[in-house]
Write an enzyme that holds these catalytic residues in place. Structure first.
Site, PDB file in Angstrom:
ATOM      1  N   GLY A 148       0.748  -1.109  -0.033  1.00 52.39           N
ATOM      2  CA  GLY A 148       0.090   0.037   0.039  1.00 52.39           C
ATOM      3  C   GLY A 148       0.915   1.089   0.018  1.00 52.39           C
ATOM      4  CG  HIS A 159       0.531   0.494   7.246  1.00 52.04           C
ATOM      5  ND1 HIS A 159       1.255   0.002   8.277  1.00 52.04           N
ATOM      6  CD2 HIS A 159       0.967   1.333   6.568  1.00 52.04           C
ATOM      7  CE1 HIS A 159       2.483   0.720   7.513  1.00 52.04           C
ATOM      8  NE2 HIS A 159       2.163   1.573   6.944  1.00 52.04           N
ATOM      9  CD  GLU A 160      -0.865   2.171   3.113  1.00 55.14           C
ATOM     10  OE1 GLU A 160      -0.552   3.324   2.949  1.00 55.14           O
ATOM     11  OE2 GLU A 160      -0.005   1.112   3.297  1.00 55.14           O
TER      12      GLU A 160
HETATM   13 ZN    ZN Z   1       3.323   2.769   5.435  1.00 56.60          ZN
END
Ligand code: ZN
Length: 179
Positions: free
Chosen positions: A49, A144-145
């Protein structure tokens, strides 16, 4: 298309809030090119990502793809997904520990808990509303993104001693510790 420069941990751009993309700006050549370049950059570095702040653009855009990724050999495939102005919601209090890395923190990986199941609401590359529900690794990638869009890097979520060890590893011998 172009490979973009990825900001490393320690660069202030990773610590800022990203702004929503105005509706009328999504279909512009500039935004579409940025997204194309983000996809190419993510693939070039075998990332699962990439969020726009990582390529020095403070807009709420991220791309995710896990497909035969050598960095994550155990991970199930996630088709290429472009998310604009996404909002993440944890769908369960249940968390799962899993390994995470980041293109902005080259080298080490660390294990940390994330909600096992999550939903993201946003718009896609054409500006159409999109909702994604995911579990496990896919839910982890989404969370996370989304964190990047709020100036959060996954190392922030690690216990201090784990974080210190990981950052020393990322810096290398004699290297400077990022903040
Ligand atoms: Zn990252």
């Amino acid at each position: 298309m172009a490979i973009l420069k990825v900001a490393r941990l320690g660069h202030p751009v990773l610590r800022q809030l990203s702004a929503p993309v105005p509706r009328g700006q999504i279909r512009t050549a500039e935004t579409q090119r940025l997204i194309d370049d983000m996809v190419e950059t993510m693939r070039e570095y075998n990332g699962a990502g990439l969020a726009a702040p990582q390529v020095h653009v403070l807009q709420q855009i991220c791309v995710i793809e896990v497909h035969g990724n050598p960095r994550y050999p155990e991970a199930p495939a996630i088709p290429l997904t472009v998310l604009i102005n996404p909002v993440v919601t944890a769908l369960t209090e249940e968390t799962e520990d899993g390994w995470e890395g980041c293109l902005s923190v080259p080298g080490p990986y660390a294990e940390l808990p994330r909600a096992f199941r999550a939903r993201v609401d946003g718009v896609d590359i054409d500006g159409r509303p999109v909702t994604i529900e995911a579990t496990g690794m896919a839910a982890r990638c989404l969370q996370h993104e989304m964190d990047h869009l709020e100036g959060i890097v996954y190392v922030d979520k690690l216990p201090e001693e784990v974080r210190d060890r990981l950052l020393a590893e990322a810096a290398g011998p004699g290297g400077e510790l990022p903040a």
